[in-house]
Enzyme design. Structure first.
Site, short mmCIF file in Angstrom:
data_model
loop_
_atom_site.label_atom_id
_atom_site.label_comp_id
_atom_site.label_asym_id
_atom_site.label_seq_id
_atom_site.Cartn_x
_atom_site.Cartn_y
_atom_site.Cartn_z
N LYS A 77 51.26 13.17 55.30
CA LYS A 77 51.23 12.50 56.74
C LYS A 77 52.48 12.61 57.36
O LYS A 77 52.33 12.99 58.67
CB LYS A 77 50.71 11.06 56.34
CG LYS A 77 49.28 10.72 56.15
CD LYS A 77 48.92 9.40 55.44
CE LYS A 77 47.67 9.62 54.94
NZ LYS A 77 47.21 8.05 54.44
N GLN A 121 49.57 2.60 53.40
CA GLN A 121 48.72 3.37 52.38
C GLN A 121 48.18 2.74 51.23
O GLN A 121 48.95 1.82 50.68
CB GLN A 121 49.95 4.42 51.75
CG GLN A 121 49.40 5.43 50.77
CD GLN A 121 48.39 6.36 51.61
OE1 GLN A 121 48.38 6.96 52.49
NE2 GLN A 121 47.29 6.65 50.76
N ASP A 144 44.02 4.04 61.01
CA ASP A 144 43.04 4.11 60.11
C ASP A 144 41.62 3.68 60.39
O ASP A 144 40.57 4.13 59.82
CB ASP A 144 43.61 3.49 58.75
CG ASP A 144 44.19 4.47 57.77
OD1 ASP A 144 44.11 5.72 58.11
OD2 ASP A 144 45.05 4.18 56.85
#
Ligand code: NDP
Length: 307
Positions: A77, A121, A144
Site C-alpha cells: 500500500k 490494517q 476502506d
C-alpha cells in the site's frame, strides 16, 4: 510507535449474454496487474493536478503487530502511494500496544487537514475491539469504507467510500464489459469486507444476487447457476471446474498460501479455466486492484477538499 513518511428493463437470465471462452475452451484471463497499471497512471495524473492546486493527497496507514501477511499488505500500500504521487504516513505499533495509544493517534490523524485517508490494517490483536477502532476513524477519511456510516451509505445506494476489494472487482467487470443487469451473480462468502459489500454493489447494478456461506447447503447448485461467480472464502481451490457454469465470469478473491509457499485462490484455476469465459488469476487478479482502489479512494477524498 514508529512513523514513516514517504517521499511523496427486466432481462431474463437466459438473455444475459456473458463473455465466452476463447476457442479451445480456455477462459480469457482478467489481468489485475495490467488493469491496475492503467488505472494507476490515471491516478498519478489526478494526484499531479491536485498538487498543482496546493494539495498533496495523503494516506495514513496504521499497523499493529508483526503479522507477516499484514506487513506485506502495508508495504504494498505504501509503495502504491509512492508510485502514484500520494504521500503516505506509516505508524507501526508493537502487538501489545495499549489500544488507547492507537485511538489517540487516530484522533490526531482525524484532526489533521493534511491527511485525507486513514487505514488500520486488519486483523488487529485480540485485546483490541476492532469495531471500536474502525468507528473511531472519521467517516470522511475512512478510505476502506468500513465505518458504519459508510456501510449504511453504500447500502442506501449513495456510497462515500466503496470498500476496496469489491470496488476493484466492479472495475474488473466493467473493464471486460461483463453484463450485470439481470445476470445471476453468486458470491461465496459473506464477510463485511468482501462478500456483503460485493452483494450490494452487484445488486445496485441490477444483478440477481445470491450470497452463500459456510452454512449454505448444496453450494455447487448455486455456483453452477452463476453468470458471475465471486469466491471470497479463504479455502484453497474449493471451487472446481465442475461447479462452474460454462462461459461464466469467475472472480477469485481468495488468497491462500499452499504447502509449497506459493499463493493460490479459492478457485481451482486449472479445472476452472476450461469452463469459465473469463477468470481472474491468483496472484495478479483482484489483489493489485484492491490496492489501486485504496489509492482511488484516497485521491477522491483529497479531491473533495478542493471542490
Ligand atoms: P472471512 O474469513 O471474513 O469470510 C469468509 C467467508 O467464507 C465467510 O462468510 C464464511 O462463512 C465463508 N465460508 C467459509 N467456509 C465456507 C464453505 N465451506 N462454503 C461456503 N462459504 C464458506 O474472509 P474475507 O472475506 O476477509 O476473505 C476471504 C478471502 O479473500 C481470504 O482468502 C482473504 O485472504 C481474501 N482477501 C483477498 C483480498 C484481495 O485483495 N484479493 C482482500 C480481502 C480478502 P460464514 O460467514 O458462515 O463463516
Amino acid at each position: 510507535m514508529k512513523t514513516e513518511v514517504s517521499a511523496q428493463a427486466n432481462v431474463s437470465a437466459a438473455n444475459v449474454k456473458q463473455p465466452q471462452a476463447a476457442a479451445g475452451g480456455t477462459a480469457r484471463i482478467l489481468d489485475g496487474n495490467a488493469l491496475s497499471a492503467k488505472l494507476r497512471d490515471q491516478l498519478a495524473q489526478r494526484a499531479a493536478a491536485l498538487k498543482a492546486k496546493g494539495v498533496t493527497p495523503c494516506l495514513a496507514v496504521i499497523l499493529v503487530g508483526e503479522d507477516p501477511a499484514s506487513q506485506v499488505y502495508v508495504r504494498n500500500k505504501v509503495n502504491g502511494c509512492e508510485k502514484t504521487g500520494i504521500r503516505s504516513l506509516k505508524d507501526v505499533y508493537p502487538p501489545d500496544v495499549d489500544p488507547k495509544v492507537v485511538l489517540d493517534r487516530i484522533a490526531e490523524l482525524n484532526a489533521d487537514p493534511g491527511v485525507h485517508g486513514i487505514l488500520v490494517q486488519l486483523p488487529l490483536p485480540k485485546h483490541f475491539n476492532s469495531d471500536a477502532v474502525l468507528e473511531a476513524i472519521s467517516p470522511e477519511k475512512d478510505v476502506d469504507g468500513f465505518h458504519a456510516e459508510n456501510v449504511g451509505a453504500l447500502m442506501q445506494g449513495n456510497p462515500r467510500f466503496i470498500p476496496c476489494t469489491p470496488y476493484g472487482v466492479m472495475k474488473m467487470l466493467e473493464s471486460e464489459n461483463v453484463p450485470l443487469k439481470g445476470a445471476e451473480a453468486v458470491i461465496v462468502g459473506r464477510s463485511n469486507i468482501v462478500g456483503k459489500p460485493m452483494a450490494m454493489l452487484l445488486l445496485s447494478k441490477s444483478a440477481t444476487v445470491t450470497v452463500c456461506h459456510s452454512q449454505s447447503k448444496e453450494l455447487a447448485f448455486h455456483t453452477r447457476r452463476a453468470d458471475i461467480l465471486v469466491a471470497a472464502v479463504g479455502r484453497a481451490k474449493m471451487i472446481t471446474g465442475d461447479m462452474i457454469k460454462p462461459g461464466a465470469t469467475v472472480i477469485d478473491v481468495g488468497i491462500n498460501r499452499q504447502a509449497d509457499g506459493k499463493l493460490c485462490g479459492d478457485v481451482d484455476f486449472e479445472s476452472a479455466k476450461d469452463v469459465a469465459g473469463v477468470i481472474t488469476p491468483v496472484p495478479g487478479g483482484v489483489g493489485p486492484m484492491t490496492i489501486t482502489m485504496l489509492l482511488t479512494n484516497t485521491l477522491e477524498s483529497a479531491e473533495r477538499t478542493v471542490k
